[in-house]
Enzyme design. Structure first.
Site, short mmCIF file in Angstrom:
data_model
loop_
_atom_site.label_atom_id
_atom_site.label_comp_id
_atom_site.label_asym_id
_atom_site.label_seq_id
_atom_site.Cartn_x
_atom_site.Cartn_y
_atom_site.Cartn_z
CE1 TYR A 1 45.78 108.52 73.25
CE2 TYR A 1 45.97 110.87 73.60
CZ TYR A 1 45.62 109.62 74.05
OH TYR A 1 45.08 109.49 75.32
CG LEU B 1 32.98 116.11 77.59
CD1 LEU B 1 32.99 116.80 76.23
CD2 LEU B 1 32.37 117.02 78.66
CB ILE C 1 42.38 116.37 79.43
CG1 ILE C 1 42.22 114.91 79.90
CG2 ILE C 1 43.47 117.06 80.25
CD1 ILE C 1 43.37 114.00 79.48
CE LYS D 1 38.69 114.32 69.15
NZ LYS D 1 37.58 113.80 68.32
CG ASN E 1 34.47 121.39 76.02
OD1 ASN E 1 33.24 121.34 76.19
ND2 ASN E 1 35.10 120.55 75.24
P1 NAP Z 1 35.60 113.13 75.79
O1 NAP Z 1 36.49 114.28 75.97
O2 NAP Z 1 34.76 112.69 76.94
O3 NAP Z 1 34.60 113.36 74.58
C1 NAP Z 1 35.03 113.76 73.31
C2 NAP Z 1 33.82 113.82 72.39
O4 NAP Z 1 32.92 114.86 72.84
C3 NAP Z 1 34.19 114.16 70.97
O5 NAP Z 1 33.31 113.44 70.14
C4 NAP Z 1 33.93 115.66 70.88
O6 NAP Z 1 33.56 116.06 69.59
C5 NAP Z 1 32.73 115.81 71.78
N1 NAP Z 1 32.67 117.13 72.40
C6 NAP Z 1 33.67 117.80 73.01
N2 NAP Z 1 33.25 118.97 73.52
C7 NAP Z 1 31.93 119.06 73.20
C8 NAP Z 1 30.93 120.03 73.45
N3 NAP Z 1 31.20 121.13 74.15
N4 NAP Z 1 29.69 119.79 72.98
C9 NAP Z 1 29.40 118.67 72.29
N5 NAP Z 1 30.31 117.70 72.03
C10 NAP Z 1 31.55 117.89 72.48
O7 NAP Z 1 36.40 111.84 75.29
P2 NAP Z 1 37.91 111.37 75.05
O8 NAP Z 1 38.47 111.92 73.83
O9 NAP Z 1 37.89 109.89 75.22
O10 NAP Z 1 38.72 111.91 76.33
C11 NAP Z 1 39.40 113.14 76.36
C12 NAP Z 1 40.91 112.96 76.28
O11 NAP Z 1 41.39 112.14 77.34
C13 NAP Z 1 41.41 112.20 75.05
O12 NAP Z 1 41.33 112.97 73.88
C14 NAP Z 1 42.80 111.85 75.48
O13 NAP Z 1 43.65 112.99 75.38
C15 NAP Z 1 42.55 111.45 76.93
N6 NAP Z 1 42.32 109.99 77.09
C16 NAP Z 1 43.24 109.28 77.81
C17 NAP Z 1 43.07 107.91 78.00
C18 NAP Z 1 44.09 107.15 78.80
O14 NAP Z 1 44.09 105.92 78.74
N7 NAP Z 1 44.92 107.82 79.55
C19 NAP Z 1 41.95 107.26 77.47
C20 NAP Z 1 41.01 108.02 76.78
C21 NAP Z 1 41.20 109.38 76.60
P3 NAP Z 1 34.54 116.88 68.61
O15 NAP Z 1 35.84 116.14 68.58
O16 NAP Z 1 33.80 116.89 67.32
O17 NAP Z 1 34.70 118.27 69.18
#
Ligand code: NAP
Length: 279
Positions: free
Chosen positions: A56, A195, A233, A235, A245
């Site tokens: 990251y 999400l 978790i 983001k 959240n």
């Molecule tokens: P996510 O958490 O499903 O979605 C993040 C998106 O949702 C961002 O655009 C965020 O916007 C928005 N959001 C968050 N809370 C919100 C709310 N209450 N209302 C409206 N929109 C909201 O997606 P992700 O980042 O892919 O997954 C989360 C974490 O998992 C990552 O950050 C990372 O740490 C981890 N991850 C791990 C892997 C792996 O291979 N192990 C892969 C993917 C992700 P804003 O940023 O503008 O708040």
């Protein structure tokens, strides 16, 4: 900017899976000073679990956020991941120390194998993880994106216990087979993209339940995961999403609502690279 103490939600509200708080902050694609700010805001809101990764490119900023927050490092469950190019034994040992330096900490609470791909070799990689565990540089070993087959081998060859398997999981990708394997091997499930990177917001069943409770779709998705015993978790960058959240911890879904979400037959996989073990 952080939040006022008066606005903080009691971290005790958050259930734990072993040592791991069941709601954490994701940081993928959160870089620059904003990242340090989001981490600080989350900790001051009550979060005690932060998720980052070598890939990251923000470990230093995550460390800065922890440093700036009015929360002791020992009270934070900090997780990072070793990238797929760094999974030979020597590289695990060397790059984990580099991660600790960037994060500005003496240990991480959880170190994941990010993907079982490229230089991953179950025996070699996981014996290096076990060495780090024995040395006290990592409190727990984790794996990520492991299918039941890879998990079975990992549990068998790894001397240190495996705390968690981090996989994409949300109402549009419930991952029943992976969850069942985790349960059989006593491994916690950590849901990434909980999400569905926004896709759950447009799902009618989730919208309906959110309306009934007067909460957001994000909270419904996170409460559903919690009902299933899954750590999430999400983001979030700014204070509003970070708080929204965290407030999911006070949302209770009834059996009928959980069943309605279980019955959603729409599927969405948000993270699907060619090197994934399911491809
Ligand atoms: P996510 O958490 O499903 O979605 C993040 C998106 O949702 C961002 O655009 C965020 O916007 C928005 N959001 C968050 N809370 C919100 C709310 N209450 N209302 C409206 N929109 C909201 O997606 P992700 O980042 O892919 O997954 C989360 C974490 O998992 C990552 O950050 C990372 O740490 C981890 N991850 C791990 C892997 C792996 O291979 N192990 C892969 C993917 C992700 P804003 O940023 O503008 O708040």
């Amino acid at each position: 900017m952080g939040v006022d103490d008066a606005d903080a939600i009691d971290p005790e509200t958050c259930p734990t899976a072993g040592a791991m708080p069941m709601l954490g902050l994701g940081t993928w694609q959160n870089t620059g000073d904003q990242c340090a700010d989001s981490v600080r805001t989350a900790l001051e809101t009550g979060y005690r679990h932060i998720d980052t990764a070598q890939a990251y490119d923000n470990e230093e900023l995550v460390g800065e956020g922890i440093e700036r927050a009015d929360v002791d490092r020992e009270d934070v469950f900090l997780a990072t991941k070793v990238w797929k190019a760094n999974l030979t034994g020597d590289d695990v040992l060397e790059t984990t120390r580099e991660s600790l330096d960037r994060l500005g900490v003496d240990y991480v609470d959880l170190l994941y194998v990010h993907w079982p791909a490229e230089t991953y070799d179950a025996e070699e990689t996981l014996s290096a993880f076990s060495e780090l565990y024995d040395e006290g540089l990592i409190e727990h070993v984790g794996v990520s994106n492991f299918q039941p087959e890879q998990l079975e081998v990992a549990v068998d060859v790894c001397d240190a216990p495996i705390l968690a398997n981090q996989v994409e999981c949300h109402p549009l990708l419930p991952q029943e087979d992976v969850r069942e394997a985790c349960e059989n091997y006593d491994v916690e499930v950590v849901a990434y993209s909980p999400l569905a990177r926004g896709a759950v917001f447009d799902q009618p069943t989730i919208q309906e339940i959110a309306d009934e409770h007067g909460v957001t779709e994000a909270q419904v998705s996170l409460a559903w995961l919690r009902e299933k015993g899954i750590t999430a978790i999400p983001k979030a960058t700014g204070t509003a999403h970070i708080r929204d959240n965290f407030e999911s911890l006070t949302l209770e879904l009834d059996r009928e609502e959980v069943n309605a979400i279980d019955a959603i037959d729409e599927t969405e996989r948000a993270v699907d690279p060619g090197f994934a073990p399911w491809n």
